[in-house]
Design an enzyme around this catalytic site. Sequence first.
Site, PDB file in Angstrom:
ATOM      1  N   ARG A  23       0.834  -1.194   0.000  1.00 19.57           N
ATOM      2  CA  ARG A  23       0.000   0.000   0.000  1.00 19.57           C
ATOM      3  C   ARG A  23       0.871   1.248   0.000  1.00 19.57           C
ATOM      4  O   ARG A  23       2.023   1.211   0.460  1.00 19.57           O
ATOM      5  CB  ARG A  23      -0.915   0.031   1.228  1.00 19.57           C
ATOM      6  CG  ARG A  23      -1.738  -1.224   1.450  1.00 19.57           C
ATOM      7  CD  ARG A  23      -2.707  -1.473   0.309  1.00 19.57           C
ATOM      8  NE  ARG A  23      -3.636  -2.534   0.626  1.00 19.57           N
ATOM      9  CZ  ARG A  23      -4.346  -3.192  -0.272  1.00 19.57           C
ATOM     10  NH1 ARG A  23      -4.207  -2.923  -1.556  1.00 19.57           N
ATOM     11  NH2 ARG A  23      -5.190  -4.126   0.092  1.00 19.57           N
ATOM     12  N   THR A  24       0.318   2.330  -0.500  1.00 18.41           N
ATOM     13  CA  THR A  24       1.011   3.613  -0.412  1.00 18.41           C
ATOM     14  C   THR A  24       0.827   4.140   1.001  1.00 18.41           C
ATOM     15  O   THR A  24      -0.242   4.652   1.350  1.00 18.41           O
ATOM     16  CB  THR A  24       0.456   4.617  -1.434  1.00 18.41           C
ATOM     17  OG1 THR A  24       0.573   4.077  -2.746  1.00 18.41           O
ATOM     18  CG2 THR A  24       1.220   5.936  -1.365  1.00 18.41           C
ATOM     19  N   LEU A  25       1.852   3.994   1.819  1.00 23.25           N
ATOM     20  CA  LEU A  25       1.755   4.420   3.207  1.00 23.25           C
ATOM     21  C   LEU A  25       2.032   5.907   3.366  1.00 23.25           C
ATOM     22  O   LEU A  25       1.532   6.540   4.296  1.00 23.25           O
ATOM     23  CB  LEU A  25       2.732   3.609   4.063  1.00 23.25           C
ATOM     24  CG  LEU A  25       2.526   2.091   4.035  1.00 23.25           C
ATOM     25  CD1 LEU A  25       3.567   1.404   4.906  1.00 23.25           C
ATOM     26  CD2 LEU A  25       1.124   1.740   4.525  1.00 23.25           C
ATOM     27  N   TRP A 130      -4.035   9.370  -2.507  1.00 21.52           N
ATOM     28  CA  TRP A 130      -3.649  10.456  -1.587  1.00 21.52           C
ATOM     29  C   TRP A 130      -3.805  11.815  -2.273  1.00 21.52           C
ATOM     30  O   TRP A 130      -2.819  12.489  -2.571  1.00 21.52           O
ATOM     31  CB  TRP A 130      -2.219  10.244  -1.109  1.00 21.52           C
ATOM     32  CG  TRP A 130      -2.062   9.067  -0.206  1.00 21.52           C
ATOM     33  CD1 TRP A 130      -2.221   7.754  -0.538  1.00 21.52           C
ATOM     34  CD2 TRP A 130      -1.740   9.095   1.183  1.00 21.52           C
ATOM     35  NE1 TRP A 130      -2.006   6.955   0.558  1.00 21.52           N
ATOM     36  CE2 TRP A 130      -1.713   7.741   1.625  1.00 21.52           C
ATOM     37  CE3 TRP A 130      -1.467  10.120   2.087  1.00 21.52           C
ATOM     38  CZ2 TRP A 130      -1.422   7.409   2.943  1.00 21.52           C
ATOM     39  CZ3 TRP A 130      -1.175   9.773   3.403  1.00 21.52           C
ATOM     40  CH2 TRP A 130      -1.157   8.448   3.808  1.00 21.52           C
TER      41      TRP A 130
END
Length: 250
Positions: A23-25, A130
């Site tokens: 995942r894009t943290l 995001w």
Amino acid sequence: MDGSHANAAAAQAPAGGGEGTQRTLNPYVTGNSVIAMKYKDGVIMACDTGASYGSTLRYKSVERIKAVGKHSLIGASGEFSDFQEILRYLDELTLSDHMWDDGNSLGPKEIHAYLTRVMYNRRNKFDPLWNSLVLGGVKKGPKGDEKYLGMVNMIGTHFEENHIATGFGNHMAVPILRGEWREDLTFEEAVKLIEKCLLVLLYRDRSSINKFQIARITTEGSTIYPPYALKTNWGFAAFENPSQGAVGTW
């Protein structure tokens, strides 16, 4: 670890020894504030062309405002690669709409509704995009030309408003817009008000650069103007010694 637990862990491990789904943290390359508002003939939108790699202002010519279909403009703050993914979604959506060839086309209200579902869906998968997105446009309706301006953030929170700012602009530009916005603003007056907000952000937001792009959309179509710089004045006394009189500074 006993044998049964070891076997269970091995069964859950991804094939090939990889790390599984990632995942894009944290966002990597990000753009900052987008400002938009309605004016007499349509909707105007503006942002700078900078994109930061962490806290480093790495890219200076990134365009974060795009036309969507015939009636809409989109602007994005946040992770730029996620914005590119959203643009791919929108390309597929507008292509599918065009292929129906029924004489109708998606307006800004429909595209905004679509984006709210996309953002909320990804949030529920714990894999959000995001971004904070601003969607504006004009389309003829039963009551004549209908102007639309809405936003949606990375968790799907959305609303419609006469003027919108994302990022740091939500704190610095919105008070100015609340005080000076009028429904009957001409395009020239709207540009001056937008530039006033951009100048405040340039002085106060470290991620902002003096290279801005303005776009507008009316019933005649959308126009995205080339980037340009604003005249600045860094001779204010508060800029020369910003810590003077402040409590607790070094």
